[in-house]
Design a protein around this motif. Structure first.
Motif, PDB file in Angstrom:
ATOM      1  N   SER A 137       0.847  -1.190   0.000  1.00 40.70           N
ATOM      2  CA  SER A 137       0.000   0.000   0.000  1.00 40.70           C
ATOM      3  C   SER A 137       0.887   1.247   0.000  1.00 40.70           C
ATOM      4  O   SER A 137       1.865   1.334   0.724  1.00 40.70           O
ATOM      5  CB  SER A 137      -0.897   0.020   1.237  1.00 40.70           C
ATOM      6  N   GLY A 138       0.528   2.209  -0.866  1.00 40.77           N
ATOM      7  CA  GLY A 138       1.279   3.449  -0.964  1.00 40.77           C
ATOM      8  C   GLY A 138       2.345   3.411  -2.048  1.00 40.77           C
ATOM      9  O   GLY A 138       2.863   4.458  -2.428  1.00 40.77           O
ATOM     10  N   ASP A 139       2.707   2.229  -2.564  1.00 43.53           N
ATOM     11  CA  ASP A 139       3.706   2.134  -3.630  1.00 43.53           C
ATOM     12  C   ASP A 139       3.102   2.606  -4.947  1.00 43.53           C
ATOM     13  O   ASP A 139       1.888   2.589  -5.141  1.00 43.53           O
ATOM     14  CB  ASP A 139       4.200   0.697  -3.785  1.00 43.53           C
ATOM     15  N   THR A 140       3.964   3.024  -5.872  1.00 42.84           N
ATOM     16  CA  THR A 140       3.521   3.497  -7.178  1.00 42.84           C
ATOM     17  C   THR A 140       4.024   2.537  -8.244  1.00 42.84           C
ATOM     18  O   THR A 140       5.195   2.168  -8.260  1.00 42.84           O
ATOM     19  CB  THR A 140       4.067   4.908  -7.465  1.00 42.84           C
ATOM     20  N   VAL A 141       3.117   2.155  -9.127  1.00 42.00           N
ATOM     21  CA  VAL A 141       3.457   1.265 -10.229  1.00 42.00           C
ATOM     22  C   VAL A 141       2.883   1.847 -11.516  1.00 42.00           C
ATOM     23  O   VAL A 141       1.673   2.033 -11.629  1.00 42.00           O
ATOM     24  CB  VAL A 141       2.950  -0.172  -9.974  1.00 42.00           C
TER      25      VAL A 141
END
Length: 184
Positions: A137-141
């Motif tokens: 959660s909170g990561d960017t892809v």
């Protein structure tokens, strides 16, 4: 009488085979490697007992004919027709078209979810990529931010838009529900 004769014949055959075996046992065997037919200087060798192979020659004719075609004819390129000469008048360039709107970004595909000790991660694969990577959660892809991960879906956010990606997509051709049993 025939039984004694048969037994005597079998014993004679066994004795003869034993003598042949002893004779072969005492015969020396030449285990030297076979010469290749060419000496160190490139000329033919004259070692006794070596094999002499005839020269293979030039295989260019064999290589030019295709092996898997029925006619086995030499491949010839078709003649190229000369292009006609055309007088070209200068053309004014057309006005550039308006840039099309960017197509909506495709959300990554969800391949798996792992929840361990309260920390949830989603296995996501970006469109056009072969590799999949675990994101929390909170990561960017690929411009999408992972906002939530549940046991059966991941929620991604981009430019104020939400994309809910189910782990098990709904069936397009869902089977009909089982018939309910009549109540008595």
């Amino acid at each position: 009488m025939t039984g004694k004769f048969t037994g005597l014949a079998i014993a004679a055959v066994i004795a003869a085979l034993a003598l042949v075996n002893v004779a072969l046992y005492d015969t020396p065997v030449d285990i030297t490697p076979v010469a290749s037919g060419k000496g160190h200087d490139g000329g033919p060798t004259s070692v006794a007992g070596s094999l002499q192979f005839p020269e293979a020659g030039d295989f260019s004719e064999t290589f030019q004919r295709p092996l898997f075609t029925p006619t086995r004819r030499k491949f010839v390129l078709p003649p190229v027709a000369p292009s006609p000469e055309v007088a070209v008048a200068p053309v004014e360039p057309a006005p550039a078209p308006a840039p099309p709107e960017a197509p909506p970004a495709v959300a990554p595909s969800l391949l798996g979810i792992s929840i361990h000790g309260g920390a949830a991660k989603a296995l996501l694969r970006v469109a056009g990529s072969e590799a999949a990577v675990w994101y929390g959660s909170g990561d960017t892809v690929d411009g999408w931010r992972v906002s939530a991960i549940d046991k059966d879906q991941a929620v991604l956010e981009r430019d104020g838009k939400l994309a809910r990606i189910p782990l098990y997509p709904p069936w397009k051709n869902a089977p009909p529900p089982p018939p309910s049993e009549p109540q008595l």
